[in-house]
Design a protein around this motif. Structure first.
Motif, PDB file in Angstrom:
ATOM      1  N   LYS A 164       0.826  -1.211   0.000  1.00  0.00           N
ATOM      2  CA  LYS A 164       0.000   0.000   0.000  1.00  0.00           C
ATOM      3  C   LYS A 164       0.859   1.260   0.000  1.00  0.00           C
ATOM      4  O   LYS A 164       0.550   2.248  -0.681  1.00  0.00           O
ATOM      5  N   GLU A 197      -6.364   2.600   5.693  1.00  0.00           N
ATOM      6  CA  GLU A 197      -6.067   1.164   5.726  1.00  0.00           C
ATOM      7  C   GLU A 197      -4.673   0.921   6.281  1.00  0.00           C
ATOM      8  O   GLU A 197      -4.442  -0.021   7.049  1.00  0.00           O
ATOM      9  N   LYS A 200      -4.807   1.363  10.041  1.00  0.00           N
ATOM     10  CA  LYS A 200      -5.434   0.215  10.698  1.00  0.00           C
ATOM     11  C   LYS A 200      -4.496  -0.986  10.738  1.00  0.00           C
ATOM     12  O   LYS A 200      -4.450  -1.729  11.727  1.00  0.00           O
TER      13      LYS A 200
END
Length: 449
Positions: A164, A197, A200
């Motif tokens: 990511k 994301e 998290k």
């Protein structure tokens, strides 16, 4: 940073045993072996064991041994290396080690073999931590988790994090290279979604590293309460033997009594504390003082009350002590007697009877469930202090980048922050440029590993 000199150590530990192992690794280590080892065949092939004699410079036999040879890069350290299996007497092992050291090796530092494995890209830092945990594991569950980490079965979160971050870095480079054209199909909302994301995942990794700490380092559980509510009896019931003295005289326990319990694979250190009340003498005062210290250091508190007596000032003091604590279990002992104790409505107590031996398994179950809440064995990892610091820094940096996106900062400035975020995540696996930090990672290993 890579020192390819020859290092040696007693890998089997400096204890008397049937077989002792001296591990040697480094450039030209096989040449060293040829100076001191006399087998029938002097041409060493890797992954074979050779029988022969070790001799000193005067051709005096030091020991009859078996030697296994490993060639670079297919060895634990990634270097040429060999291991001498000698007789396990303390004097023999020391003589063999001295012979190796006199012929060009130096004594290895704690963890230096594993450090070389890391520097030679044989393992990453997560696997290095797993090796420490394999050696120090106190329960089968901890051993299983350590093997999973060594085999990289529980690194999916980290890989997902990297993917990511790399995506955001690549997308940001498009904006830098083509400022006049909007070639990216990623809008602000998608960038913020990916950053959420990432946040998290970092939080999840921190949480699972905390679970790893429980399995590998254990958990401190303090049993507290006023005198004569059954704290010592509860300790004895939880551990399965009479570790603490139990009498009807209040204030019998004046010091911390501890015992270890294996609770479904988690090492639990249970602390039986002195009864908390207004002290009557200096000895009791010191015991109560230690009780408060144990409460502050405990991961979980078990607060014990006597259900057969009405709530008094000492009970209220206990409730005040635990009201702001996170992990607390309320236990009502003597449930076999008529209940007179009334607690606040928001408390969900566990009723037990140490005399009748009831409710103990329920307490153990509640204790275990509190520890493994949202637990997934396949994702539990063990991280060292520097890795946890890097993760927490990454968490703060992700929030900084989110603000930079919202404020529409120059992509060139955002690029610097994204690279820093990537560096923090790389530190979890092994991108460490500071030699002192790296030495600190391996200092807790035993010599020879």
């Amino acid at each position: 940073m890579i020192d390819d000199g020859i290092i040696a150590a007693i890998a089997s530990g400096y204890v008397e045993s049937a077989i002792g192992i001296i591990r040697v690794s480094g450039k030209n280590s096989i040449e060293l072996l040829k100076k001191i080892f006399y087998p029938k065949k002097n041409t060493f092939e890797p992954y074979k064991i050779y029988h022969g004699f070790l001799k000193d410079s005067n051709q005096k036999i030091v020991d009859e041994v078996l030697v296994s040879v490993f060639k670079s890069p297919h060895s634990y350290t990634g270097e040429d290396s060999f291991e001498i299996n000698c007789h396990g007497g303390l004097l023999i092992m020391q003589n063999v080690l001295d012979l190796v050291l006199k012929n060009g090796a130096r004594l290895a530092l704690p963890g230096e073999f594993t450090k070389r494995a890391f520097l030679n890209d044989k393992i990453d830092l997560l696997q290095a931590n797993a090796i420490v945990n394999l050696i120090k594991a106190k329960t089968q569950k901890a051993l299983d988790i350590a093997f999973g980490q060594l085999l990289k079965k529980n690194t999916t979160i980290i890989e997902e994090l990297r993917e990511k971050i790399i995506f955001l870095m690549a997308e940001n480079e498009v904006l830098i290279d083509h400022p006049e054209e909007d070639l990216s199909d990623v809008d602000l909302n998608k960038r913020l979604l990916i950053l959420n994301e990432i946040t998290k995942l970092i939080q999840k990794l921190l949480k699972f590293s905390e679970k790893g700490k429980y399995f590998f380092e254990g958990v401190n559980v303090a049993i507290i309460g006023k005198p004569n509510v059954g704290k010592s009896s509860l300790l004895n019931e939880l551990t399965g033997h009479n570790r603490a003295i139990v009498t009807d005289i209040p204030g019998t326990t004046t010091d911390i009594v501890s015992e270890t319990l294996n609770l479904n694979g988690i090492p639990i250190k249970i602390l039986d504390t002195a009864g908390i009340r207004k002290h009557s003498n200096k000895i009791e005062y010191l015991g109560i003082k230690k009780s408060h210290e144990a409460i502050d250091e405990a991961d979980i508190i078990i607060a014990v009350f006597d259900s057969s007596r009405i709530l008094d000032k000492n009970d209220e003091d206990i409730l005040n002590i635990i009201k702001n604590k996170k992990n607390v279990l309320i236990v009502l002992n003597k449930s076999d007697l008529k209940r007179k104790l009334l607690l606040p409505l928001n408390i969900d107590p566990i009723e037990i009877s140490c005399t009748k031996k009831t409710g103990i398994n329920t307490l153990k179950s509640r204790l275990y469930n509190m520890l493994i809440e949202d637990y997934n064995e396949s994702e539990v990892v063990s991280l060292n202090t520097s890795q946890i610091i890097a993760l927490k820094s990454a968490l703060k940096h992700a929030k900084k980048i989110k603000k930079a996106y919202i404020d529409s900062l120059d992509p060139a400035l955002i690029s610097i922050d994204l690279q820093q975020l990537a560096d923090y995540i790389e530190q979890i696996i092994g991108k460490i440029e500071n030699e002192d930090i790296l030495d600190n990672v391996f200092k807790n290993f035993c010599v020879g590993k």
